[in-house]
Design a protein around this motif. Sequence first.
Motif, PDB file in Angstrom:
ATOM      1  N   PRO A 163      20.365  -0.674  -0.108  1.00 11.65           N
ATOM      2  CA  PRO A 163      21.080   0.051   0.318  1.00 11.65           C
ATOM      3  C   PRO A 163      20.756   0.725   1.708  1.00 11.65           C
ATOM      4  O   PRO A 163      19.791   0.732   2.055  1.00 11.65           O
ATOM      5  N   GLN A 164      21.982   1.195   2.625  1.00 13.02           N
ATOM      6  CA  GLN A 164      21.709   1.452   3.814  1.00 13.02           C
ATOM      7  C   GLN A 164      20.841   2.847   3.987  1.00 13.02           C
ATOM      8  O   GLN A 164      19.818   2.988   4.830  1.00 13.02           O
ATOM      9  N   SER A 165      20.737   3.659   2.888  1.00 12.82           N
ATOM     10  CA  SER A 165      19.995   4.863   2.897  1.00 12.82           C
ATOM     11  C   SER A 165      18.516   4.456   2.629  1.00 12.82           C
ATOM     12  O   SER A 165      17.502   5.347   3.302  1.00 12.82           O
ATOM     13  N   LEU A 166      18.044   3.524   2.076  1.00 13.85           N
ATOM     14  CA  LEU A 166      16.735   2.841   2.186  1.00 13.85           C
ATOM     15  C   LEU A 166      16.345   2.301   3.070  1.00 13.85           C
ATOM     16  O   LEU A 166      15.297   2.324   3.749  1.00 13.85           O
ATOM     17  N   TYR A 167      17.119   1.639   3.889  1.00 15.60           N
ATOM     18  CA  TYR A 167      16.999   0.961   5.272  1.00 15.60           C
ATOM     19  C   TYR A 167      16.413   2.031   6.079  1.00 15.60           C
ATOM     20  O   TYR A 167      15.579   2.005   7.135  1.00 15.60           O
ATOM     21  N   ALA A 168      17.199   3.311   6.271  1.00 13.80           N
ATOM     22  CA  ALA A 168      16.881   4.345   7.235  1.00 13.80           C
ATOM     23  C   ALA A 168      15.444   4.843   6.691  1.00 13.80           C
ATOM     24  O   ALA A 168      14.781   5.268   7.612  1.00 13.80           O
ATOM     25  N   ALA A 169      14.996   4.988   5.411  1.00 15.83           N
ATOM     26  CA  ALA A 169      13.920   5.491   4.999  1.00 15.83           C
ATOM     27  C   ALA A 169      12.775   4.654   5.163  1.00 15.83           C
ATOM     28  O   ALA A 169      11.746   4.967   5.757  1.00 15.83           O
ATOM     29  N   ILE A 170      13.279   3.304   5.277  1.00 18.18           N
ATOM     30  CA  ILE A 170      12.116   2.238   5.598  1.00 18.18           C
ATOM     31  C   ILE A 170      11.730   2.429   7.140  1.00 18.18           C
ATOM     32  O   ILE A 170      10.526   2.162   7.513  1.00 18.18           O
ATOM     33  N   ASN A 221       7.679  -7.945   6.238  1.00 21.46           N
ATOM     34  CA  ASN A 221       8.565  -8.450   7.173  1.00 21.46           C
ATOM     35  C   ASN A 221       9.816  -7.881   7.113  1.00 21.46           C
ATOM     36  O   ASN A 221      10.508  -7.636   8.151  1.00 21.46           O
ATOM     37  N   LEU A 222      10.408  -7.568   5.859  1.00 23.94           N
ATOM     38  CA  LEU A 222      11.743  -6.849   5.644  1.00 23.94           C
ATOM     39  C   LEU A 222      11.746  -5.605   6.329  1.00 23.94           C
ATOM     40  O   LEU A 222      12.520  -5.298   7.280  1.00 23.94           O
ATOM     41  N   GLY A 223      10.707  -4.771   6.149  1.00 26.35           N
ATOM     42  CA  GLY A 223      10.481  -3.513   6.720  1.00 26.35           C
ATOM     43  C   GLY A 223      10.553  -3.545   8.179  1.00 26.35           C
ATOM     44  O   GLY A 223      11.079  -2.660   8.839  1.00 26.35           O
ATOM     45  N   THR A 224       9.845  -4.395   8.731  1.00 26.18           N
ATOM     46  CA  THR A 224       9.508  -4.486  10.091  1.00 26.18           C
ATOM     47  C   THR A 224      10.852  -4.964  10.730  1.00 26.18           C
ATOM     48  O   THR A 224      11.140  -4.528  11.785  1.00 26.18           O
ATOM     49  N   ALA A 237      14.970   7.666  -1.156  1.00 27.66           N
ATOM     50  CA  ALA A 237      14.805   7.601   0.442  1.00 27.66           C
ATOM     51  C   ALA A 237      13.537   8.310   0.689  1.00 27.66           C
ATOM     52  O   ALA A 237      12.472   7.973   1.392  1.00 27.66           O
ATOM     53  N   PHE A 238      13.176   9.397   0.097  1.00 20.01           N
ATOM     54  CA  PHE A 238      11.996  10.371   0.425  1.00 20.01           C
ATOM     55  C   PHE A 238      10.611   9.573  -0.089  1.00 20.01           C
ATOM     56  O   PHE A 238       9.641   9.486   0.507  1.00 20.01           O
ATOM     57  N   LEU A 239      10.904   9.015  -1.568  1.00 23.08           N
ATOM     58  CA  LEU A 239       9.796   8.213  -1.867  1.00 23.08           C
ATOM     59  C   LEU A 239       9.334   6.913  -0.969  1.00 23.08           C
ATOM     60  O   LEU A 239       8.062   6.638  -0.764  1.00 23.08           O
ATOM     61  N   THR A 240      10.201   6.370  -0.426  1.00 34.22           N
ATOM     62  CA  THR A 240      10.101   5.355   0.505  1.00 34.22           C
ATOM     63  C   THR A 240       9.318   5.775   1.829  1.00 34.22           C
ATOM     64  O   THR A 240       8.439   5.153   2.315  1.00 34.22           O
ATOM     65  N   LEU A 241      10.019   7.011   2.477  1.00 32.87           N
ATOM     66  CA  LEU A 241       9.695   7.440   3.705  1.00 32.87           C
ATOM     67  C   LEU A 241       8.034   7.879   3.627  1.00 32.87           C
ATOM     68  O   LEU A 241       7.077   7.443   4.130  1.00 32.87           O
ATOM     69  N   ILE A 242       7.738   8.538   2.308  1.00 29.83           N
ATOM     70  CA  ILE A 242       6.358   9.066   2.259  1.00 29.83           C
ATOM     71  C   ILE A 242       5.432   8.061   1.746  1.00 29.83           C
ATOM     72  O   ILE A 242       4.038   8.109   1.923  1.00 29.83           O
ATOM     73  N   GLY A 243       6.056   7.207   1.082  1.00 33.43           N
ATOM     74  CA  GLY A 243       4.940   6.075   0.429  1.00 33.43           C
ATOM     75  C   GLY A 243       4.579   5.137   1.386  1.00 33.43           C
ATOM     76  O   GLY A 243       3.165   4.618   1.251  1.00 33.43           O
ATOM     77  N   ILE A 244       5.234   4.702   2.360  1.00 33.06           N
ATOM     78  CA  ILE A 244       4.755   3.664   3.198  1.00 33.06           C
ATOM     79  C   ILE A 244       3.362   4.379   3.846  1.00 33.06           C
ATOM     80  O   ILE A 244       2.419   3.553   3.966  1.00 33.06           O
ATOM     81  N   PRO A 245       3.422   5.532   4.736  1.00 33.20           N
ATOM     82  CA  PRO A 245       2.178   5.873   5.373  1.00 33.20           C
ATOM     83  C   PRO A 245       1.159   6.417   4.406  1.00 33.20           C
ATOM     84  O   PRO A 245      -0.078   6.017   4.803  1.00 33.20           O
ATOM     85  N   LEU A 246       1.374   6.903   3.417  1.00 30.14           N
ATOM     86  CA  LEU A 246       0.236   7.525   2.366  1.00 30.14           C
ATOM     87  C   LEU A 246      -0.377   6.344   1.701  1.00 30.14           C
ATOM     88  O   LEU A 246      -1.466   6.548   1.210  1.00 30.14           O
ATOM     89  N   THR A 247       0.267   5.434   1.431  1.00 32.47           N
ATOM     90  CA  THR A 247      -0.320   4.294   0.700  1.00 32.47           C
ATOM     91  C   THR A 247      -1.014   2.996   1.837  1.00 32.47           C
ATOM     92  O   THR A 247      -1.391   2.145   1.363  1.00 32.47           O
ATOM     93  N   PHE A 248      -0.428   3.293   3.108  1.00 36.26           N
ATOM     94  CA  PHE A 248      -0.905   2.263   4.006  1.00 36.26           C
ATOM     95  C   PHE A 248      -0.464   1.058   4.092  1.00 36.26           C
ATOM     96  O   PHE A 248      -1.037  -0.260   4.098  1.00 36.26           O
ATOM     97  N   GLY A 308       5.966   1.294  -0.164  1.00 40.05           N
ATOM     98  CA  GLY A 308       6.828   2.338   0.310  1.00 40.05           C
ATOM     99  C   GLY A 308       8.106   1.982  -0.281  1.00 40.05           C
ATOM    100  O   GLY A 308       8.927   2.351  -0.946  1.00 40.05           O
ATOM    101  N   ILE A 309       8.588   0.481  -0.110  1.00 42.68           N
ATOM    102  CA  ILE A 309       9.661  -0.218  -0.430  1.00 42.68           C
ATOM    103  C   ILE A 309       9.629  -0.252  -1.904  1.00 42.68           C
ATOM    104  O   ILE A 309      10.825  -0.068  -2.428  1.00 42.68           O
ATOM    105  N   ALA A 310       8.663  -0.362  -2.511  1.00 43.35           N
ATOM    106  CA  ALA A 310       8.630  -0.531  -4.002  1.00 43.35           C
ATOM    107  C   ALA A 310       9.242   0.940  -4.637  1.00 43.35           C
ATOM    108  O   ALA A 310       9.840   0.830  -5.644  1.00 43.35           O
TER     109      ALA A 310
END
Length: 441
Positions: free
Chosen positions: A130-137, A264-267, A383-394, A399-401
Amino acid sequence: MDLLERLFRLSENGTSVRTELLAGLTTFLTMAYIILVNPTILADAGIPMAGAAAATCLGAAFGSILMGLFARSPIALAPGMGLNAYFTYTVVRGMGLPWETALGCVFLSGLAMLLLTVAGLRQLILAAIPQSLYAAIAAGIGLFIAFIGLHGAGIVVANPATAVALGDLASPNAGLAAFGLAVTAGLMVWRVRAAIIIGILATTALAWALGLVDFKPGPYSVEALGSTAFSLDIPAALGLGGGTLGIALIEIVFIFLFVDLFDNLGTLVAVNRRAGLMRPDGTIPRLRRVLLTDSAATMVGAVAGTSPVVNYIESAAGVSAGGRTGLTSITVGVLFLLALFAAPFAQAIPAAATAPALILVGAMMMAPLAEADWNDPAVAIPAFLTLIGIPLTFSISNGIAFGVIAYTVLKLVQGRAGRKDWLMFVLAALFLARFIWLGAG
């Protein structure tokens, strides 16, 4: 110039040859560290360092030039950080596989991605989110690269008590980064298109003037590529030699494939959003060609002698400098080719010079968050879990998961899951299986 205009539609994309070349140089400067870092990591796996350096340059050059010519996208490629560490410390040193066999696994993962792209499955995955997850990614990756920049500048450091802490702001590294931030941010406020590259070069010049650059290039030869080229062992990676590693080899190929796919998807989402290249329906232009390119680059990289080649989030720096077409990535590729004919020169540009670019690009990538409905818990929580998961788990993949799993669970709780969500549930199951496998390991 007319040929470039026809090939890349520069005017249509609101750019010029000069802008594209500067954007390519900007992207190259922010990712040139890989020329030194990747061989150092792969050397711990037993791969000859000179050969690994040459393979790094060749894999990055092939992927970036192909991306520009075939997909006409401003995204550059190079061997990925994280996957190179998994290659060395988990697969080779942890599991005891010869590096030649591990390269065979990399090749097979690239082939699997190629087949999935031809079958249309990777495109389906992109369409299902969904678009909301894309924005968070996109924003999460912005936080991720800003964090990398802050750490590279010494402004944020590791701390055993609090995980992270404020670094020594009186250190030369932090001072240089602060100078670079001030120069680059000021130029960006004045709408200077080359703000990032000027900031990098100004900070580098100051570092050299103050004697803060330790530039000691070691011996290097293009001929050293022969020490790793065509060394991959595909039969061993397929488990054709017998032994007890059959299941383990499948797991290795799957992890390479899985992480590569979602990083790659996230990038792709983050950079295309930053460049304003996403179509109104949320799709990415020439997506199939982009995906075929990164698959082919991974296979060529394995043949040359390096870990998986991926789309680089540092491409966002070039996009922020005005890059909009494949000419940007071709410029990056040519610069990597030139690096084959000289000593590794990335040391000439200190981390403090590129750190401000990453920090400010990360800041500019927060804009998509406005597109999510933060008043709806079913949207806001994933969206928040994606947003915060990417930097905090490196990890972009983690984050996408988090976001995909939360989205599907909340869909079930709401009783709003439908047939159109089937692929999201498949992805959630795969992510859960991955976490269980990692926990069991």
